[in-house]
Scaffold this motif. Structure first.
Motif, PDB file in Angstrom:
ATOM      1  N   VAL A  54      -4.485   5.133   5.080  1.00  0.00           N
ATOM      2  CA  VAL A  54      -3.211   5.240   5.793  1.00  0.00           C
ATOM      3  C   VAL A  54      -2.108   4.669   4.910  1.00  0.00           C
ATOM      4  N   GLN A  55      -1.011   5.396   4.850  1.00  0.00           N
ATOM      5  CA  GLN A  55       0.163   4.944   4.108  1.00  0.00           C
ATOM      6  C   GLN A  55       1.412   5.562   4.705  1.00  0.00           C
ATOM      7  N   ALA A  56       2.557   5.136   4.214  1.00  0.00           N
ATOM      8  CA  ALA A  56       3.824   5.640   4.738  1.00  0.00           C
ATOM      9  C   ALA A  56       3.980   7.129   4.428  1.00  0.00           C
ATOM     10  N   ALA A  57       4.735   7.799   5.266  1.00  0.00           N
ATOM     11  CA  ALA A  57       4.968   9.226   5.068  1.00  0.00           C
ATOM     12  C   ALA A  57       5.807   9.461   3.819  1.00  0.00           C
ATOM     13  N   GLU A  58       5.668  10.642   3.257  1.00  0.00           N
ATOM     14  CA  GLU A  58       6.457  10.990   2.066  1.00  0.00           C
ATOM     15  C   GLU A  58       7.948  10.989   2.413  1.00  0.00           C
ATOM     16  N   GLY A  59       8.722  10.464   1.490  1.00  0.00           N
ATOM     17  CA  GLY A  59      10.164  10.397   1.712  1.00  0.00           C
ATOM     18  C   GLY A  59      10.636   9.050   2.228  1.00  0.00           C
ATOM     19  N   GLU A  60       9.711   8.196   2.682  1.00  0.00           N
ATOM     20  CA  GLU A  60      10.100   6.872   3.152  1.00  0.00           C
ATOM     21  C   GLU A  60      10.508   5.992   1.972  1.00  0.00           C
ATOM     22  N   ILE A  61      11.630   5.303   2.118  1.00  0.00           N
ATOM     23  CA  ILE A  61      12.107   4.438   1.039  1.00  0.00           C
ATOM     24  C   ILE A  61      11.240   3.188   0.933  1.00  0.00           C
ATOM     25  N   ASP A  62      10.985   2.567   2.070  1.00  0.00           N
ATOM     26  CA  ASP A  62      10.160   1.370   2.089  1.00  0.00           C
ATOM     27  C   ASP A  62       8.717   1.775   2.364  1.00  0.00           C
ATOM     28  N   LYS A  63       7.877   1.692   1.342  1.00  0.00           N
ATOM     29  CA  LYS A  63       6.470   2.081   1.478  1.00  0.00           C
ATOM     30  C   LYS A  63       5.617   0.976   2.090  1.00  0.00           C
ATOM     31  N   ALA A  64       6.115  -0.257   2.063  1.00  0.00           N
ATOM     32  CA  ALA A  64       5.329  -1.381   2.590  1.00  0.00           C
ATOM     33  C   ALA A  64       5.525  -1.455   4.108  1.00  0.00           C
ATOM     34  N   VAL A  65       4.799  -0.619   4.811  1.00  0.00           N
ATOM     35  CA  VAL A  65       4.978  -0.514   6.266  1.00  0.00           C
ATOM     36  C   VAL A  65       3.962  -1.355   7.040  1.00  0.00           C
ATOM     37  N   PHE A  66       3.029  -1.985   6.336  1.00  0.00           N
ATOM     38  CA  PHE A  66       1.994  -2.747   7.023  1.00  0.00           C
ATOM     39  C   PHE A  66       2.301  -4.241   6.943  1.00  0.00           C
ATOM     40  N   ARG A  67       2.108  -4.920   8.064  1.00  0.00           N
ATOM     41  CA  ARG A  67       2.278  -6.364   8.139  1.00  0.00           C
ATOM     42  C   ARG A  67       0.946  -6.993   8.529  1.00  0.00           C
ATOM     43  N   ARG A  68       0.854  -8.286   8.374  1.00  0.00           N
ATOM     44  CA  ARG A  68      -0.374  -8.973   8.730  1.00  0.00           C
ATOM     45  C   ARG A  68      -0.641  -8.809  10.223  1.00  0.00           C
ATOM     46  N   ARG A  69      -1.918  -8.802  10.572  1.00  0.00           N
ATOM     47  CA  ARG A  69      -2.296  -8.654  11.972  1.00  0.00           C
ATOM     48  C   ARG A  69      -1.758  -9.830  12.769  1.00  0.00           C
ATOM     49  N   PRO A  70      -1.252  -9.575  13.980  1.00  0.00           N
ATOM     50  CA  PRO A  70      -0.747 -10.676  14.807  1.00  0.00           C
ATOM     51  C   PRO A  70      -1.846 -11.691  15.085  1.00  0.00           C
ATOM     52  N   SER A  71      -1.505 -12.965  14.942  1.00  0.00           N
ATOM     53  CA  SER A  71      -2.482 -14.018  15.190  1.00  0.00           C
ATOM     54  C   SER A  71      -2.643 -14.247  16.683  1.00  0.00           C
ATOM     55  N   ASN A  72      -3.725 -14.901  17.019  1.00  0.00           N
ATOM     56  CA  ASN A  72      -3.998 -15.199  18.423  1.00  0.00           C
ATOM     57  C   ASN A  72      -2.985 -16.221  18.929  1.00  0.00           C
ATOM     58  N   GLU A  73      -2.329 -15.906  20.038  1.00  0.00           N
ATOM     59  CA  GLU A  73      -1.308 -16.781  20.577  1.00  0.00           C
ATOM     60  C   GLU A  73      -1.906 -17.962  21.343  1.00  0.00           C
TER      61      GLU A  73
END
Length: 209
Positions: free
Chosen positions: A96-115
């Motif tokens: 999985v990666q960002a769609a073609e044409g997206e300026i910012d390719k880094a679309v993934f963030r760390r998984r939310p931690s347990n609250e």
């Protein structure tokens, strides 16, 4: 498929031609665009020649505005009577990666931690030690690999599954051998504190030192 090979008969000592069955993998796959809308993802077929192999999943947004995406590959092929393995998928991968044409390719963030707050000193120490080892996804029966960005290791631009995970372990040298080591590390080596036999023979006072 079947091929003919020459083998030596142990009983007679003569060479004989026999038919043997060998595996031949056929690469399959394709590209699918996923709509990031809350709810179930409509099943799609990455490969038109394999209509019974579908990509499905769900999308939901938490109270922080973070999208949590779940993806799984469904093999709906029916097993034939003569060779059931023909309906199997060998070493499948989802990337999985960002769609073609997206300026910012880094679309993934760390998984939310347990609250949930847990009074656990060990978990606090582990969180401190591995604070730079972020988790972007979790696989079910499979490993997950994320490619992070150079500018911000807290972001990733590719997340994919891996049947055989790999990790490069950094070289570890015995402390105290290098003159540039700290005096405390050199003392550990001189006193034998890195020797398990030595530690087992030490008394309580020596271990507390």
């Amino acid at each position: 498929h079947e091929v003919v090979k020459t083998r030596k008969n142990r009983a007679t000592g003569h060479e004989e031609e026999v038919k043997v069955r060998v595996w031949r993998r056929i690469p399959c796959g394709g590209v699918v665009t996923l709509p990031l809308v809350d709810g179930q993802i409509k099943p799609s077929t990455p490969d038109r020649d394999q209509p019974d192999v579908r990509l499905q999943g769900t999308v939901r947004t938490n109270n922080k505005g973070e999208r949590l995406v779940t993806l799984f590959l469904v093999n709906g092929q029916l097993e034939p009577d003569d060779n059931k393995d023909r309906a199997w998928l060998f070493q499948p991968e989802i990337s999985v990666q960002a769609a073609e044409g997206e300026i910012d390719k880094a679309v993934f963030r760390r998984r939310p931690s347990n609250e949930v707050v847990v009074d656990d000193p060990e978990r606090d120490r582990l969180a401190l030690i591995y604070r730079s080892r972020l988790e972007y996804a979790v696989g079910h029966g499979v490993s997950v690999h994320a490619e992070t960005t150079r500018d911000d290791p807290a972001k990733a631009h590719v997340v994919r599954t891996e049947i055989v995970p790999r990790y490069e372990v950094a070289v570890t040298e015995t402390p105290g051998l290098d003159p540039r080591d700290r005096p405390a590390m050199r003392r550990m080596l001189d006193e034998g504190w890195l020797d398990m036999t030595r530690l087992a023979e030490m008394g309580p006072d020596g271990l507390r030192e």
